[in-house]
Motif scaffolding. Structure first.
Motif, mmCIF file in Angstrom:
data_model
loop_
_atom_site.group_PDB
_atom_site.id
_atom_site.type_symbol
_atom_site.label_atom_id
_atom_site.label_comp_id
_atom_site.label_asym_id
_atom_site.label_seq_id
_atom_site.Cartn_x
_atom_site.Cartn_y
_atom_site.Cartn_z
ATOM 1 N N ILE A 1 28.532 28.813 36.329
ATOM 2 C CA ILE A 1 29.960 28.971 36.627
ATOM 3 C C ILE A 1 30.365 28.079 37.793
ATOM 4 C CG2 ILE A 1 31.719 30.577 37.465
ATOM 5 C CD1 ILE A 1 30.262 32.783 35.923
ATOM 6 N N LEU B 1 33.129 25.010 37.690
ATOM 7 C CA LEU B 1 34.319 25.041 38.535
ATOM 8 C C LEU B 1 34.404 23.847 39.474
ATOM 9 C CD1 LEU B 1 34.383 28.833 39.472
ATOM 10 C CD2 LEU B 1 36.069 27.641 38.080
ATOM 11 N N GLY C 1 38.632 24.274 42.340
ATOM 12 C CA GLY C 1 37.691 25.245 41.787
ATOM 13 C C GLY C 1 38.016 26.668 42.189
ATOM 14 N N PHE D 1 39.163 29.653 39.707
ATOM 15 C CA PHE D 1 38.343 30.875 39.680
ATOM 16 C C PHE D 1 39.212 32.114 39.848
ATOM 17 C CE2 PHE D 1 36.104 34.233 41.985
ATOM 18 C CZ PHE D 1 35.038 34.481 41.126
ATOM 19 N N GLY E 1 41.682 32.824 36.877
ATOM 20 C CA GLY E 1 40.997 33.468 35.754
ATOM 21 C C GLY E 1 40.659 34.910 36.043
ATOM 22 N N VAL F 1 39.211 34.677 32.219
ATOM 23 C CA VAL F 1 38.033 34.085 32.857
ATOM 24 C C VAL F 1 37.508 32.874 32.092
ATOM 25 C CG1 VAL F 1 37.298 36.192 34.027
ATOM 26 C CG2 VAL F 1 36.516 35.741 31.687
ATOM 27 N N TRP G 1 37.528 29.239 33.458
ATOM 28 C CA TRP G 1 36.479 28.674 34.306
ATOM 29 C C TRP G 1 35.768 27.526 33.599
ATOM 30 C CZ3 TRP G 1 33.898 33.988 35.897
ATOM 31 C CH2 TRP G 1 34.811 34.697 36.703
ATOM 32 N N SER G 2 35.775 27.544 32.270
ATOM 33 C CA SER G 2 35.128 26.488 31.488
ATOM 34 C C SER G 2 36.140 25.407 31.126
ATOM 35 C CB SER G 2 34.527 27.075 30.203
ATOM 36 O OG SER G 2 34.134 26.047 29.316
ATOM 37 N N ARG H 1 39.691 25.833 28.916
ATOM 38 C CA ARG H 1 40.814 25.898 29.852
ATOM 39 C C ARG H 1 42.152 25.513 29.224
ATOM 40 N NH1 ARG H 1 39.042 22.886 34.723
ATOM 41 N NH2 ARG H 1 37.554 24.621 34.700
#
Length: 296
Positions: A5, A9, A149, A153, A156, A229, A232-233, A237
């Motif tokens: 993760i 990020l 980032g 984070f 999300g 969440v 985060w990818s 996104r």
């Protein structure tokens, strides 16, 4: 999992490009614009407040009623403006953190009457992230990566926990279309208090006439928030943030509650604008990155 993760990020090993640097400056301008818009709007309103009804944030520990007098809220808005300029032009590393602190003071003063602004919370988050980034890192590259980032984070996490709180409070039946009907009717009271007439738009009337549609809208919103969440990818996104923006548009159409600041920041973070800028400029690393440092 945590390491993966963190890598998604912050992407610490990827070389920074001109497009990323230019995109980050655009992002800063948008964040500063919204922060100062809120700051001055609140600054002009705060002198009309007499008492603290709902202590928020720092107001839970400090009596902030002094902000209601002597036009201190307008002075604070001026301080926010100066701090934003200091941060943007890299005159001192503390500029953005000072902006974040002043923004928070303005926020808790303005919303001490018992209502809370959700839209400005994202702006406050970006200010705090930028403030921490330029205090924690000397190299501009690391400051930029850290700020974006952290923002992604908590965006999300915030959307997903919002959905979880709905499920904890009401369970799966939160998506019941009858709830949407009730909230629309409650909003008509708010509109009536402002305009003196009950105004239901065509979309709201369609929702009130169609129970399945009302349920489907709430289900879409809940599922979309639960997937928060996934932003985060980088892979997911664009899709999830597009759905989040659509959710906010749906809230505007059905509830007449607008989230323009949220959508502006989601729009900037959702798509690979830096890559598009690099394609336009010719994808090259930015010159002199090794010696690029934040102001002391």
């Amino acid at each position: 999992m945590t390491e993966r993760i963190m890598h998604m990020l912050f992407q610490p090993d990827r070389m920074e490009t001109r497009g990323e640097i230019l995109f980050f400056r655009i992002f800063e301008v948008v964040m500063i614009g919204w922060a100062l818009w809120f700051g001055w709007e609140w600054g002009l309103y705060i002198p009309n407040i007499a008492d603290v009804v709902l202590p928020l944030g720092i107001a839970r520990f400090v009596d902030i009623s002094f902000m209601f007098e002597n036009n201190l809220s307008i002075v604070n808005a001026g301080l926010m403006t100066a701090a934003a300029l200091v941060g943007f032009f890299r005159l001192h590393r503390s500029g953005y953190m000072l902006l974040a602190i002043s923004f928070h003071l303005q926020y808790v003063s303005r919303y001490s009457l018992g209502e809370i602004s959700h839209g400005s919370n994202v702006v406050g988050l970006t200010a705090v992230a930028l403030g921490l980034a330029y205090l924690a890192f000397r190299e501009e590259k690391h400051s930029r990566r850290f700020a974006l980032g952290v923002i992604i984070f908590f965006l999300g996490l915030g959307y997903t926990t919002a959905a979880m709180s709905k499920l904890i409070a009401s369970g799966p039946l939160w998506v019941d279309g009858g709830h949407m009907w009730m909230w629309i009717q409650e909003r008509t009271v708010d509109v009536f208090s402002k305009s003196g007439e009950i105004n239901v738009n065509r979309f709201q009337q369609l929702v009130l006439d169609q129970y399945p549609l009302a349920t489907a809208i709430l289900a879409f919103g809940l599922v979309t928030e639960l997937t928060g969440v996934l932003i985060w990818s980088p892979r997911f996104r664009p899709w999830v943030m597009t759905l989040l923006m659509a959710m906010h548009v749906g809230i505007l159409m059905s509830m007449q509650i607008n989230f323009p600041a949220n959508n502006a920041i989601l729009f900037l973070l959702a798509y690979p604008w830096a890559d598009l800028i690099d394609r336009f400029l010719g994808r090259r690393p930015a010159p002199g990155l090794a010696g690029s440092v934040a102001p002391v």
